[in-house]
Design an enzyme around this catalytic site. Sequence first.
Site, PDB file in Angstrom:
ATOM      1  N   GLY A 112     -44.365  52.655 -36.113  1.00  0.00           N
ATOM      2  CA  GLY A 112     -45.212  53.646 -35.140  1.00  0.00           C
ATOM      3  C   GLY A 112     -44.441  54.846 -34.642  1.00  0.00           C
ATOM      4  N   HIS A 117     -33.973  52.684 -44.491  1.00  0.00           N
ATOM      5  CA  HIS A 117     -34.810  51.308 -44.054  1.00  0.00           C
ATOM      6  C   HIS A 117     -34.987  51.000 -45.738  1.00  0.00           C
ATOM      7  CE1 HIS A 117     -36.120  48.930 -40.890  1.00  0.00           C
ATOM      8  NE2 HIS A 117     -37.182  48.705 -42.001  1.00  0.00           N
ATOM      9  N   MET A 174     -38.942  40.640 -44.237  1.00  0.00           N
ATOM     10  CA  MET A 174     -40.094  40.384 -43.779  1.00  0.00           C
ATOM     11  C   MET A 174     -39.964  39.361 -44.517  1.00  0.00           C
ATOM     12  SD  MET A 174     -41.982  43.927 -42.371  1.00  0.00           S
ATOM     13  CE  MET A 174     -40.845  44.297 -43.703  1.00  0.00           C
ATOM     14  N   GLY A 213     -45.690  44.794 -41.620  1.00  0.00           N
ATOM     15  CA  GLY A 213     -46.513  44.705 -43.017  1.00  0.00           C
ATOM     16  C   GLY A 213     -47.047  45.384 -43.295  1.00  0.00           C
ATOM     17  N   PHE A 214     -47.248  46.860 -42.440  1.00  0.00           N
ATOM     18  CA  PHE A 214     -47.895  48.036 -43.304  1.00  0.00           C
ATOM     19  C   PHE A 214     -47.092  49.501 -42.475  1.00  0.00           C
ATOM     20  CE2 PHE A 214     -50.816  44.808 -43.431  1.00  0.00           C
ATOM     21  CZ  PHE A 214     -50.760  44.478 -45.383  1.00  0.00           C
ATOM     22  N   HIS A 246     -34.491  45.541 -44.224  1.00  0.00           N
ATOM     23  CA  HIS A 246     -35.444  44.422 -43.061  1.00  0.00           C
ATOM     24  C   HIS A 246     -36.882  43.710 -44.114  1.00  0.00           C
ATOM     25  CE1 HIS A 246     -39.371  44.556 -40.235  1.00  0.00           C
ATOM     26  NE2 HIS A 246     -38.836  43.622 -39.763  1.00  0.00           N
ATOM     27  N   MET A 281     -39.947  45.665 -33.204  1.00  0.00           N
ATOM     28  CA  MET A 281     -40.902  46.086 -33.623  1.00  0.00           C
ATOM     29  C   MET A 281     -41.856  46.496 -33.217  1.00  0.00           C
ATOM     30  SD  MET A 281     -40.654  44.994 -37.279  1.00  0.00           S
ATOM     31  CE  MET A 281     -42.241  45.957 -37.745  1.00  0.00           C
ATOM     32  N   GLY A 303     -47.990  53.488 -41.260  1.00  0.00           N
ATOM     33  CA  GLY A 303     -49.130  54.106 -40.606  1.00  0.00           C
ATOM     34  C   GLY A 303     -49.839  53.620 -39.015  1.00  0.00           C
ATOM     35  N   GLY A 328     -41.345  56.758 -41.493  1.00  0.00           N
ATOM     36  CA  GLY A 328     -42.245  55.841 -42.238  1.00  0.00           C
ATOM     37  C   GLY A 328     -43.128  56.908 -42.469  1.00  0.00           C
ATOM     38  N   MET A 331     -40.935  42.755 -48.459  1.00  0.00           N
ATOM     39  CA  MET A 331     -41.884  41.917 -47.801  1.00  0.00           C
ATOM     40  C   MET A 331     -42.924  40.740 -48.588  1.00  0.00           C
ATOM     41  SD  MET A 331     -44.710  44.272 -46.117  1.00  0.00           S
ATOM     42  CE  MET A 331     -43.867  45.841 -45.095  1.00  0.00           C
ATOM     43  N   ASP A 341     -38.329  47.904 -46.363  1.00  0.00           N
ATOM     44  CA  ASP A 341     -38.671  47.046 -46.415  1.00  0.00           C
ATOM     45  C   ASP A 341     -39.348  45.526 -47.502  1.00  0.00           C
ATOM     46  OD1 ASP A 341     -39.336  47.533 -43.587  1.00  0.00           O
ATOM     47  OD2 ASP A 341     -40.115  48.999 -44.355  1.00  0.00           O
ATOM     48  N   SER A 358     -37.651  54.655 -44.108  1.00  0.00           N
ATOM     49  CA  SER A 358     -37.927  54.302 -43.858  1.00  0.00           C
ATOM     50  C   SER A 358     -39.511  53.986 -45.498  1.00  0.00           C
ATOM     51  CB  SER A 358     -39.341  52.989 -43.693  1.00  0.00           C
ATOM     52  OG  SER A 358     -40.249  52.612 -44.266  1.00  0.00           O
ATOM     53  N   ASP A 382     -39.040  50.078 -35.031  1.00  0.00           N
ATOM     54  CA  ASP A 382     -39.183  50.611 -35.929  1.00  0.00           C
ATOM     55  C   ASP A 382     -40.809  49.891 -35.796  1.00  0.00           C
ATOM     56  OD1 ASP A 382     -39.934  50.317 -38.673  1.00  0.00           O
ATOM     57  OD2 ASP A 382     -39.615  47.991 -39.427  1.00  0.00           O
TER      58      ASP A 382
HETATM   59  C1  DX5 Z   1     -43.979  47.371 -41.363  1.00  0.00           C
HETATM   60  C2  DX5 Z   1     -42.300  48.268 -41.413  1.00  0.00           C
HETATM   61  C3  DX5 Z   1     -42.134  49.777 -41.447  1.00  0.00           C
HETATM   62  C4  DX5 Z   1     -42.967  50.842 -41.169  1.00  0.00           C
HETATM   63  C5  DX5 Z   1     -43.109  51.937 -40.640  1.00  0.00           C
HETATM   64  O1  DX5 Z   1     -43.875  47.285 -41.370  1.00  0.00           O
HETATM   65  O2  DX5 Z   1     -41.663  47.258 -41.300  1.00  0.00           O
HETATM   66  O3  DX5 Z   1     -40.591  49.884 -41.346  1.00  0.00           O
HETATM   67  O4  DX5 Z   1     -42.458  51.438 -42.697  1.00  0.00           O
HETATM   68  O5  DX5 Z   1     -43.946  52.376 -40.743  1.00  0.00           O
HETATM   69  P1  DX5 Z   1     -43.988  54.088 -40.068  1.00  0.00           P
HETATM   70  O6  DX5 Z   1     -43.280  54.633 -39.543  1.00  0.00           O
HETATM   71  O7  DX5 Z   1     -45.323  54.679 -40.778  1.00  0.00           O
HETATM   72  O8  DX5 Z   1     -45.161  52.471 -38.913  1.00  0.00           O
HETATM   73 ZN    ZN Z   2     -39.653  48.202 -41.348  1.00  0.00          ZN
END
Ligand code: DX5
Ligand code: ZN
Length: 242
Positions: free
Chosen positions: A183, A36, A71, A145-146, A69, A140, A148, A203, A40, A38, A11, A181
Amino acid sequence: MPRRRTLVSASILDADLANLAENSRRAFRAGSDRLHLDVMDGHFVPNITFGPTLIQHLRHIGKRPFDAHLMISEPGRYLDKFISAGCNSITFHVEVEEPIEPTLLRIRKAGRQAGLAVKPGTPLSALEPYRELIDIVMVMTVEPGFGGQSFMFDAARKILPAHDLFRDRAPELPGGQVHVDGGVNRKSAALCGALGAEVLVVGSTLWKKNVDMAREIQLIKALADKGYEKGAPLRKGRAEAS
Ligand code: DX5
Ligand code: ZN
């Protein structure tokens, strides 16, 4: 060595987006099997990223699959643009408040993989009506949304039963894939593998300073594959992608 090789989809959410093309190439060179992306809209999730035009401009960096992906609250409205942008798979959220089936059908009709994502609090039963229409289930393991955030082990429990959605598929359909997806890193990869996840979305852990990305991806895959081997008794009798 474990028999199966779990795939990684890097990602780019937490990459330096000002150097996105170079960073995406770097992820491919480092062994990421897919990319990947993302998307948003600041409405479905409290963050804004990029749209189909950026993906289209990025498409030339390599032939490996692009996973969008989405969102966003209105995937149906913007779908054609993501198809034209060259996304190989398009996954949107089952929680959207618009009809889901027509969008899935349009993705399939365009020859792309159709996916549905579930937030941590959404049960897999929400996907039941669409089981014949999807190629990807995205579990998920953080609130979308974020990048990390910490891996939610409770939400990860859905990875194993998610495979049941692909049971008794029409023979002309390819095997479905479960993507995980949120962590995913060295600490959570083995569990994802044990539960049979085919694709790990990775990610922030790849974009940290001084990380050897190739080594990190290799390690995550190896841990997932080792977990897959150990988890065989858990998965007995379940449908899995070939
Ligand atoms: C979060 C995203 C993820 C994100 C994963 O909403 O959908 O794809 O980039 O990032 P990490 O691996 O840091 O959780
Ligand atoms: Zn994602």
